[in-house]
Design an enzyme around this catalytic site. Structure first.
Site, PDB file in Angstrom:
ATOM      1  N   CYS A 251      -4.627   4.170   9.819  1.00 19.86           N
ATOM      2  CA  CYS A 251      -5.417   5.374  10.083  1.00 19.86           C
ATOM      3  C   CYS A 251      -6.716   5.011  10.805  1.00 19.86           C
ATOM      4  O   CYS A 251      -7.592   5.856  10.954  1.00 19.86           O
ATOM      5  CB  CYS A 251      -5.689   6.139   8.796  1.00 19.86           C
ATOM      6  SG  CYS A 251      -6.382   5.128   7.497  1.00 19.86           S
TER       7      CYS A 251
ATOM      8  N   TYR B 252       0.861  -1.194   0.000  1.00 19.51           N
ATOM      9  CA  TYR B 252       0.000   0.000   0.000  1.00 19.51           C
ATOM     10  C   TYR B 252       0.895   1.242   0.000  1.00 19.51           C
ATOM     11  O   TYR B 252       0.796   2.100   0.876  1.00 19.51           O
ATOM     12  CB  TYR B 252      -0.930   0.046   1.217  1.00 19.51           C
ATOM     13  CG  TYR B 252      -1.780  -1.178   1.432  1.00 19.51           C
ATOM     14  CD1 TYR B 252      -3.035  -1.276   0.839  1.00 19.51           C
ATOM     15  CD2 TYR B 252      -1.346  -2.225   2.247  1.00 19.51           C
ATOM     16  CE1 TYR B 252      -3.829  -2.388   1.043  1.00 19.51           C
ATOM     17  CE2 TYR B 252      -2.136  -3.346   2.459  1.00 19.51           C
ATOM     18  CZ  TYR B 252      -3.385  -3.423   1.854  1.00 19.51           C
ATOM     19  OH  TYR B 252      -4.175  -4.525   2.071  1.00 19.51           O
TER      20      TYR B 252
HETATM   21  N1  SAH Z   1       1.995   4.454   2.168  1.00 16.03           N
HETATM   22  C1  SAH Z   1       1.514   5.552   1.395  1.00 16.03           C
HETATM   23  C2  SAH Z   1       0.029   5.480   1.062  1.00 16.03           C
HETATM   24  C3  SAH Z   1      -0.909   5.098   2.159  1.00 16.03           C
HETATM   25  S1  SAH Z   1      -2.624   5.303   1.793  1.00 16.03           S
HETATM   26  C4  SAH Z   1       1.864   6.877   2.053  1.00 16.03           C
HETATM   27  O1  SAH Z   1       2.276   6.922   3.200  1.00 16.03           O
HETATM   28  O2  SAH Z   1       1.726   7.914   1.386  1.00 16.03           O
HETATM   29  C5  SAH Z   1      -3.104   3.721   1.271  1.00 16.03           C
HETATM   30  C6  SAH Z   1      -2.744   3.397  -0.163  1.00 16.03           C
HETATM   31  O3  SAH Z   1      -3.213   2.072  -0.437  1.00 16.03           O
HETATM   32  C7  SAH Z   1      -3.381   4.292  -1.219  1.00 16.03           C
HETATM   33  O4  SAH Z   1      -2.370   4.794  -2.061  1.00 16.03           O
HETATM   34  C8  SAH Z   1      -4.321   3.357  -1.979  1.00 16.03           C
HETATM   35  O5  SAH Z   1      -4.410   3.681  -3.363  1.00 16.03           O
HETATM   36  C9  SAH Z   1      -3.659   2.016  -1.777  1.00 16.03           C
HETATM   37  N2  SAH Z   1      -4.515   0.822  -1.875  1.00 16.03           N
HETATM   38  C10 SAH Z   1      -5.810   0.718  -1.538  1.00 16.03           C
HETATM   39  N3  SAH Z   1      -6.232  -0.561  -1.697  1.00 16.03           N
HETATM   40  C11 SAH Z   1      -5.160  -1.274  -2.145  1.00 16.03           C
HETATM   41  C12 SAH Z   1      -4.948  -2.650  -2.471  1.00 16.03           C
HETATM   42  N4  SAH Z   1      -5.932  -3.538  -2.385  1.00 16.03           N
HETATM   43  N5  SAH Z   1      -3.735  -3.029  -2.877  1.00 16.03           N
HETATM   44  C13 SAH Z   1      -2.714  -2.137  -2.976  1.00 16.03           C
HETATM   45  N6  SAH Z   1      -2.855  -0.817  -2.672  1.00 16.03           N
HETATM   46  C14 SAH Z   1      -4.054  -0.394  -2.261  1.00 16.03           C
END
Ligand code: SAH
Length: 453
Positions: free
Chosen positions: A406, A309
């Protein structure tokens, strides 16, 4: 107790939604806009078998933690939960909520670090204003709580003041050129949202207008309207096309009508490119402290780190200098493009990024024989799928898992699953990434128990 009774109540607790709680005849009574230590007369609105709801009839004796509300939209818009409570009390509430959730839901009792707090106002680097029609003109502000009714908010203490200036200028622009605004019920009208992002370090600004159509009229005047507010800091004006009947704010297509298709910020010493569709932490300064903590928990020196993620790759890249290898996984293609660009522009040859669902990618990496030393998880509010947790714990079996969350309730649920698979939650550090709202971010360190090795 029955509806319309006026009862005397001592408020003894506050929920993360900002509602005070008192007890009457052993029934919990929820009273919005009250705080622990308030002595009030409460007007009962509704009585259920296990709790009651009331509003303040009169404050008999105010709590020491109560402060004057400094926003006319408080409780009208769905933003702040705590403008009536002093900030240090709010921070304590959030730290307690994280502890309670991990203890009660998760059945884990890590070492809790003190909550990290910075400025409670003006911290947001991103704002999304919904637009709707009212009888005489246009409302532009925020949705009221749990609804899609737009509350016209001419200013918001959580945003930098300049965003409010742009909001006003945009409203004037729409009215001057008689541009229609979107109506959710009829699905007619053009303009849905104004979406602003400002990079904290470079101060570069992106202004994005979300439309239910293919073309934005008066686009030169639109650019001039934003230039008049942001001057040379305006680096990007984008029209985002969203013609779907959906709650999701942004559509998939972006058209750049001025400047660049992205802005650049610096986070933990790493230059980051931010596109409109990529996730980027809204509170830059708290995010830097949170990433620092994540790095401390990861201990990246010489390790292979899997960053699931990963958004635009920011957490992994903040430790790429020390790590042997970073592998990031993210589902949004534009964010992955940003992540790859960010790795190369900062000269990190040891970072690679995969565009896929976290669980699907994890399975494939495991089948290829990849065994990360540390896995970072930073999922959206709903937490991780159990399938992913099983792949992480059983197939990768890393020495550490660093979980950035979060929502401490889903974090707690996932820590419980990890515990059953041999991972002890040993440390947890709350970060107040969203002061004045009911949200709180947590970084947790999970370590593989010796017996599981
Ligand atoms: N780690 C990053 C983003 C965190 S927010 C930071 O600190 O900026 C969570 C992220 O998970 C988002 O970018 C969203 O697009 C992604 N996401 C949501 N569902 C997902 C999934 N099933 N597999 C991979 N990424 C996903």
């Amino acid at each position: 107790m029955k509806k319309n009774d006026i009862i005397e109540l001592n408020i003894t607790d506050v929920t993360l939604q900002g509602s005070g709680v008192g007890h009457y005849d052993s029934l919990a009574v929820f009273v919005p806009e009250t705080v622990t230590g308030d002595k009030i007369e409460a007007h009962i609105l509704k009585v259920k078998s296990n709790c009651a709801f009331a509003k303040v009839h009169r404050i008999i004796e105010p709590s020491k933690s109560r402060i004057g509300v400094d926003c006319t939209s408080f409780k009208k818009c769905g933003g702040c939960a705590f403008r009536h409570i002093n900030y240090s009390f709010e921070a304590g509430l959030k730290a307690n909520a994280v502890k309670n959730n991990l203890n009660r839901i998760g059945g884990v009792d890590p070492q809790f670090e003190p909550i990290t707090t910075l400025a409670p106002d003006g911290y947001r680097n991103k704002c999304q204003y919904p637009v709707s029609k009212n009888e005489g003109g246009i409302d532009i502000g925020f949705f009221s709580s749990h609804s899609h009714r737009v509350v016209d908010c001419p200013g918001c203490n959580l945003q930098p003041e300049i965003f409010s200036k742009a909001q006003k200028a945009f409203k004037d622009f729409l009215l001057k050129h008689k541009i229609s605004v979107y109506d959710e019920t009829t699905e007619m009208g053009l303009v849905r949202h104004l979406y602003l992002r400002r990079a904290n370090v470079t101060e570069e600004v992106m202004a994005c207008v979300v439309i239910n159509g293919d073309k934005m009229p008066f686009v030169n005047e639109l650019v001039d309207c934003f230039k008049a507010v942001f001057g040379d800091d305006l680096k990007s004006v984008i029209i985002n096309i969203n013609k779907k009947k959906t709650n999701v704010i942004l559509g998939e297509k972006c058209v750049t009508v001025f400047g660049s298709d992205h802005i650049t910020d610096v986070l933990c010493g790493v230059k980051v490119r931010i596109s409109p569709l990529s996730f980027y932490q809204v509170n830059h300064d708290v995010a830097e402290l949170l990433y620092k903590k994540a790095k401390e928990y990861v201990e990246p020196n010489g390790k292979t780190v899997l960053d699931l993620y990963c958004g635009a790759g920011t957490i992994g890249l903040s430790m790429a200098k020390e790590a042997k290898r970073i592998i990031g996984v993210e589902i949004i293609p534009e964010a992955v493009k940003d992540a790859k660009f960010n790795a190369s522009t900062n000269g990190f040859c040891n970072a690679e990024f995969i565009c896929d669902d976290a669980a699907g990618a994890a399975k494939q990496l495991s089948e290829k024989g990849i065994r990360p030393d540390v896995v970072i998880l930073d999922p959206p509010r709903k937490g991780c799928d159990e399938e992913l947790i099983r792949i992480v714990a059983n197939d990768f079996a890393p020495e550490r898992v660093v979980y950035v969350s979060c929502d401490s309730a889903t974090l707690a649920r996932d820590c419980k699953i990890f515990k059953a698979l041999g991972y002890e939650t040993v440390k947890a550090a709350p970060f107040d990434m969203f002061p004045r709202t009911g949200h709180v971010e947590t970084v947790a360190l999970l370590v593989r128990a010796v017996s599981a090795i």
